[in-house]
Structures are given as C-alpha cells and as structure tokens.
Design an enzyme around this catalytic site. Sequence first.
Site, mmCIF file in Angstrom:
data_model
loop_
_atom_site.group_PDB
_atom_site.id
_atom_site.type_symbol
_atom_site.label_atom_id
_atom_site.label_comp_id
_atom_site.label_asym_id
_atom_site.label_seq_id
_atom_site.Cartn_x
_atom_site.Cartn_y
_atom_site.Cartn_z
ATOM 1 N N HIS A 1 42.824 24.353 -18.186
ATOM 2 C CA HIS A 1 41.621 25.096 -18.117
ATOM 3 C C HIS A 1 41.288 25.601 -16.867
ATOM 4 O O HIS A 1 41.648 24.806 -15.903
ATOM 5 C CB HIS A 1 40.421 23.957 -18.514
ATOM 6 C CG HIS A 1 39.280 24.973 -18.819
ATOM 7 N ND1 HIS A 1 38.287 25.378 -17.805
ATOM 8 C CD2 HIS A 1 38.320 25.305 -19.932
ATOM 9 C CE1 HIS A 1 37.270 26.164 -18.241
ATOM 10 N NE2 HIS A 1 37.468 25.945 -19.680
ATOM 11 N N HIS B 1 44.374 19.922 -19.704
ATOM 12 C CA HIS B 1 43.184 19.662 -20.740
ATOM 13 C C HIS B 1 43.952 19.377 -22.039
ATOM 14 O O HIS B 1 43.186 18.316 -22.553
ATOM 15 C CB HIS B 1 42.627 21.149 -21.101
ATOM 16 C CG HIS B 1 41.517 21.135 -21.616
ATOM 17 N ND1 HIS B 1 40.257 20.123 -21.825
ATOM 18 C CD2 HIS B 1 40.965 21.862 -22.687
ATOM 19 C CE1 HIS B 1 39.389 20.276 -22.554
ATOM 20 N NE2 HIS B 1 39.609 21.201 -23.073
ATOM 21 N N PHE C 1 33.564 31.272 -31.272
ATOM 22 C CA PHE C 1 34.296 30.669 -30.465
ATOM 23 C C PHE C 1 35.381 31.847 -30.006
ATOM 24 O O PHE C 1 35.807 32.465 -30.799
ATOM 25 C CB PHE C 1 35.206 29.350 -30.721
ATOM 26 C CG PHE C 1 34.562 28.152 -30.083
ATOM 27 C CD1 PHE C 1 33.349 28.246 -30.091
ATOM 28 C CD2 PHE C 1 35.518 27.109 -30.083
ATOM 29 C CE1 PHE C 1 32.755 26.766 -29.338
ATOM 30 C CE2 PHE C 1 34.854 25.871 -29.320
ATOM 31 C CZ PHE C 1 33.724 25.557 -28.991
ATOM 32 N N GLU D 1 33.680 28.039 -19.482
ATOM 33 C CA GLU D 1 33.808 29.384 -19.531
ATOM 34 C C GLU D 1 32.538 30.153 -19.434
ATOM 35 O O GLU D 1 32.161 31.204 -19.035
ATOM 36 C CB GLU D 1 34.800 29.838 -20.481
ATOM 37 C CG GLU D 1 36.201 30.186 -20.024
ATOM 38 C CD GLU D 1 37.059 29.445 -21.262
ATOM 39 O OE1 GLU D 1 36.717 29.193 -22.140
ATOM 40 O OE2 GLU D 1 38.435 29.781 -21.102
ATOM 41 N N GLN E 1 48.071 22.879 -22.278
ATOM 42 C CA GLN E 1 47.018 23.927 -22.047
ATOM 43 C C GLN E 1 46.213 23.473 -20.694
ATOM 44 O O GLN E 1 45.548 22.456 -20.503
ATOM 45 C CB GLN E 1 45.846 23.973 -23.155
ATOM 46 C CG GLN E 1 44.913 24.768 -23.039
ATOM 47 C CD GLN E 1 44.182 25.088 -24.398
ATOM 48 O OE1 GLN E 1 43.421 24.344 -24.736
ATOM 49 N NE2 GLN E 1 44.336 26.267 -24.867
ATOM 50 N N ARG F 1 46.815 25.971 -28.129
ATOM 51 C CA ARG F 1 45.466 25.560 -29.185
ATOM 52 C C ARG F 1 44.385 26.408 -28.916
ATOM 53 O O ARG F 1 43.699 26.813 -27.938
ATOM 54 C CB ARG F 1 45.222 24.247 -28.839
ATOM 55 C CG ARG F 1 44.086 23.671 -29.775
ATOM 56 C CD ARG F 1 44.018 22.421 -29.552
ATOM 57 N NE ARG F 1 42.957 22.016 -28.136
ATOM 58 C CZ ARG F 1 41.832 22.344 -27.793
ATOM 59 N NH1 ARG F 1 41.127 22.670 -28.809
ATOM 60 N NH2 ARG F 1 41.414 22.009 -26.811
ATOM 61 N N ARG G 1 42.516 32.352 -20.092
ATOM 62 C CA ARG G 1 42.515 31.162 -19.324
ATOM 63 C C ARG G 1 43.922 31.057 -18.294
ATOM 64 O O ARG G 1 43.724 30.713 -17.218
ATOM 65 C CB ARG G 1 42.591 30.034 -20.290
ATOM 66 C CG ARG G 1 41.267 29.613 -20.791
ATOM 67 C CD ARG G 1 41.446 28.286 -21.744
ATOM 68 N NE ARG G 1 39.990 28.108 -22.106
ATOM 69 C CZ ARG G 1 39.717 26.971 -23.024
ATOM 70 N NH1 ARG G 1 40.619 26.211 -23.334
ATOM 71 N NH2 ARG G 1 38.650 26.719 -23.277
ATOM 72 N N LEU H 1 35.392 19.470 -16.338
ATOM 73 C CA LEU H 1 35.171 20.950 -16.771
ATOM 74 C C LEU H 1 34.201 21.614 -16.613
ATOM 75 O O LEU H 1 32.835 21.106 -16.767
ATOM 76 C CB LEU H 1 35.420 21.031 -18.453
ATOM 77 C CG LEU H 1 36.107 22.210 -19.000
ATOM 78 C CD1 LEU H 1 37.864 22.259 -18.891
ATOM 79 C CD2 LEU H 1 35.852 22.091 -20.561
#
Lengths: 83, 590
Positions: free
Chosen positions: B245, B356, B122, B258, B243, B401, B289, B255
Amino acid sequence: MPATADDSELRWRCRRGMLELDIIFNEFLDKAYSTLTHEQKDLLDQMLDYPDQLLFDLLLGHMPSADKGISSLVTYIRDTIRP
Amino acid sequence: MSINDIQRRRFDTLIIGAGGGGLRAALQLAEADASVAVVSKVFPTRSHTVAAQGGMNAALANVLPDNWHWHMFDTVKGSDYLGDQDAIEYMCRAAPKVVYELEHSGVPFSRLDNGKIYQRPFGGQSQNFGGDQAARTCAAADRTGHAILHSLYQQNIRAKTHFFDEYFAVDLLKDEQGNVLGAFVFDIHTGEELIIEAKTTLLATGGAGQLFRTTTNALINTGDGMGMALRAGVPLQDMEFFQFHPTGIAGRGMLITEGARGEGGYLVNCEGERLMERYAPKAKDLASRDVVSRSIYTEVKEGRGCGPNRDHVMLKLDHLGEAVLQKRLPGIRQTCITFLGIDPAEQPIPVYPTAHYTMGGIPTDRYGQVVIPVKDTPEEPVHGLYAAGECACVSVHGANRLGGNSLLDILVFGRSAANHIIETLKETRYHRPMDEDSIAQAYERLHRWDATGDGESVEQIRTDLKKAMEENCGVFRSQDVLDNGVKQVSAIAERLKHARINDNTSMFNTARVEALELENLMDVALATVYSAAARTESRGAHSRIDYPDRDDKHWMRHSLYSLEDRKLDYKPVRTKPMSVPSFPPKARVY
C-alpha cells in the site's frame, strides 16, 4: 538477563491482531511498565482481556471508557507513547 | 521431557490458525460431528482477521445491478490474469451464500433503509464486465473482520470445537509415504510438548507481512504455515506477488487510507514539489497503488526524501482544513495524533509504502487440498493436508488482490476445505501410524534453541532480514536489486543457523517462540526473493523497472519454490472456469 515468565506472559498477551495495538502496548511496556502501581497493573491486566476492536477504539481516542480507572490508564498509555 | 514421554492426542481434524479461515472450517466440521482441534499461538479473537475493516464482496445487487459473473470478471482482471479461473468462479458464485450464512449467524451487516444489506463501492468493481462502477462490498460498519471473527468463535465454542489456545505449532508430522498426520506443538505457557494426531490437517495461519520492515500486518503474521509446508516438502506458489500500500506511516507501517488522497490530499518531496505530477501527470495522486508506491520509492532513492534521513515523503492534508478532516477522515487524524504526535490539520504526514497482503502461499485446489507437482502431474493432492486463507494460494488473487476479496477468500475456502474434509473423513476410519523420524525432526528443531554459548541474537537477524527484504524485494524491483536480495537474504539465513537465545526455560519462553517464527519468516523470505528474481516481467504487484510489460507468452504461469535446493518450478494457470467461457488476457486498464 532473561525475562521472567510473568513478564513474558504479559508481553505475549500484548500480541494482538492489529499492528496499532502491538505498537502501543510494546512501547508502553518498554517505557513505563516498571513505573506502574499494583492498581494500574491490575487495570492493565483487565484491559488486556478486552476485544481488539474495543482496545483500538479506546487507545486511538475514538471513544472514551465509562470506567474511571480504565479511562485514566488509557490517558496514561496515550501520553506515554506519544512521540 | 524426553521424546518418548510426549503426550499424544487424537482428533479427526487439526486446524492450525484461528482466524476467519480456520474458524469457518472448524465450525463446519464441528457441526458435522467431527472431532476438531484448533491450535492458535494467540487467543483466537486476537487473530489478524480482526484488522480487516473494509468488508467482503458478494454480488447481492442490493444497491446497484450486479451478478457473480461480473464479480468473476473483475477478479480475473484484477489478478492480472494469473488467477485460476475455476477457483475464481467457485468463489464468486459462493459469495452471496456465505454472506447470508454470516447474516443468519448474527454478523451485524450495515443496512439500507429497506432493510437489505448495505453494499459500498470499492476500487476494481464494475458492472457488465468493465462498465460502470459496481457496489459489491458488504460491511459491518468499519469492523467487519472483528464482527465475523467473534461470531465464528462463539459458534465454535457452542459446537464444542477443542481449542489449544497459546500453543505453537512447530512442524507437520507425516508417515513414510508422505501423508500428513498432524503436528508437533507445544504449550507456550508451560513449554509442554504435544503430538496431535489427526486424520486431516488444515493450515490457516495467515500471511507473512512481517517479512518487511514497514508493514500493516500485526507481529503475529510470520508465515508459520508457509514455513511448515516448505519443510514438509510442499513448494510455495507465486510468492513474488506481495501487495504494497503506497501510504503507510513512515517507519511504523499503519495504513493511511486512499480516502485521504481521494479527499484532496497530495504527496510532496523535500523540495515541496507535488511529486506525482512527474510520474502520473493525469491521475496524479489517484494513480494506481503500484505507480504511487514506486514514485515514492524513486523520490527517496534519488535523494528527494524528507526528514533527517530523507527516507520518506509527505502527505499533505492541512490545506483541507480542520473541519473537513474531522468530518471525513477522523480515524486518520487520531492515528497521526496517537503515533506521530502531529495533527494532519496542521502538519503533513510522513509516509512510505507498506507491505500489506501475501498473494502467494501454499498451493491448493478449490477444495482446499494442498496440491504439488508429482512427475508429469502438476497438481497431485498431498493426502491429509489442506490450506485456506492468506497462507494458501488457491489462486483467486493471482498477481494482485482486489479490496473486499480477502475476507471472502478465507470464508469461502475455509468452508470448502471443511466440506472436502468431511468426505475424506468418511473414508478414513483409522489414524495411520506416524513415522517416528518425522517426530524426531520436529523435536530437534525445537530443542536446537536450548543450546547455550555465543551466538548472534535473533532480534538482530530479524531486523536485518526485514531491512534486506524492504530494500531488495519491495516495490522497486530490477535484476540487480533482486539478485542482491537473493545474496543478502541467503547470507542472513546462514547467520540464523548459528544464532542463540538467552533463555532456555520452559515457562512462557517467548524468546524461543520468536526464534521459531524467524525460522519460518526466513524460509518464506527466500521463497519470495528467489521467485521475484526469476520472473522477468511486470504483472500485478510484481513490478520490474527492467521488464515493464506483462509477458503472457512466457510468464502466464505459476511459480513454485521448493526448499530443497531452493529450486523453482512452474505450472500452468487454470484458465478454464467451471461453467462459463474463459476470460482471455487483455491489457489491465482502469
């Protein structure tokens, strides 16, 4: 007019853990709940007991339902909410 | 029902919220023979944990070399050095144990050919303190949250946890010394009120994405625990860090991963220009982001948005071809067909940044104890009160995060809070007497919505709040914008005091539930916008156009917003880990 307790209970059962399901069920209830037959209402009732992940897979077209009635209700919901 | 007729039930522990954090704690407690009540406004397996598809981080080193210390470094760096390093060390050390516990309880993690748990790479993960990419995320296919939630729920049923399904918690109850002794709740089905007396109470109510018009969060994410904590005199910590997105479906919020840009998708404005070439000439559509989110906002603000209202930009995937989309991005294709009626193989997708994850929340230590400043002590535990998961701020995510750390957070700190509660229960043999005024206040708050007569609708005020938050406390922040946000949200909060609902029945009065949820959201919105307007730097998700740099000298500290007088206070970041040297702040470059 305030909603009846039954209407409100149904709406509350449509509050799910995923935004996608919230949107699908709320739009469907707004647009088509009054047109449902008793049989379709029973199927919807049955469907709302499904886990969220299964509902997500069915309603977003990731997998079909083996149950004919549910499958046709899923198609009806998808057709109803499609812009 | 009069206040004197309200039934009372007693438990060792009350847990409010039945997502992964609440259920993990409940299980630990029930297995230790504590009597546990879990109150949840929806059926537990419909909690928002179910939507966490990505997975959870743990340095198992099954795919590539790894260890907890590298995971810790990545988390501290990802937090933009606002995370508390003792809590981060604790979480990263505990992660493998928590994964193995889940494995043993039946969570079907995806496997490698050798039978070990599969781990995927990730963003933000590295080997050897910022070196090569690591592979640290354990997943049960793309349904990790669902698998964990269902497993925990089944185990809780077996352990005889007492569930109050579809009950709404109105407020925490206290004694005169401020000890938390349970909560005032009601049954959404019948409207019947109930006082739950508990020696310890854990808030695990999740985040507050419904603050914003465009969000990935389910409708249930209304910051209820945060609102309850504020009203009980607990400040909220670091609420300015939310946060976003960059690519949510415009006007809808869900969503678009990505991965779509990773596969070669790109963003265009109304003139067909590849907008990211202007803002990030090198990384373009794969910039971080926050950069992509701000670029989209700027295009829209400057009149280059798409659609009749010019309020979004377009994500183009059609050049990839139907075969590639079907093979690599089938989920996105179905999402677009379902919600937009368009096939991204033929048409571009309208996108806009979407809220998000709530990094801030109820301040806790690494044992889940809620901590508040008292005189010169920055962190004094509130006796009887715990918090875990997205509603809490422990703080392991700091200003930003990392993907794969949210499921880890809820499980590690749900478990840790339960362990501390078990020790507390050994020393707490009796229930303390409640302050009757505390009950009366909760009762009045609930019954304020029985009032009839003229008044603005809850729905209109909620719509206005979400719009004001999105426009004035979203991805694009400057002093003018945020000050305007403070003014607008304060005015909307004033309107809520005079709102009315048109239903004063008892059975399934969801209008009243939604009014109470909006009260929670309103207090959380004020905490967010006030904290954001005060922080004159850019750090992690809080990105200010007028203060573009991180300012460690003045701002490496946690914000604390209190409801009383809407006051802001600050406390130092815990930079000293448990057993290893600190990671000093450095530029956050990837």
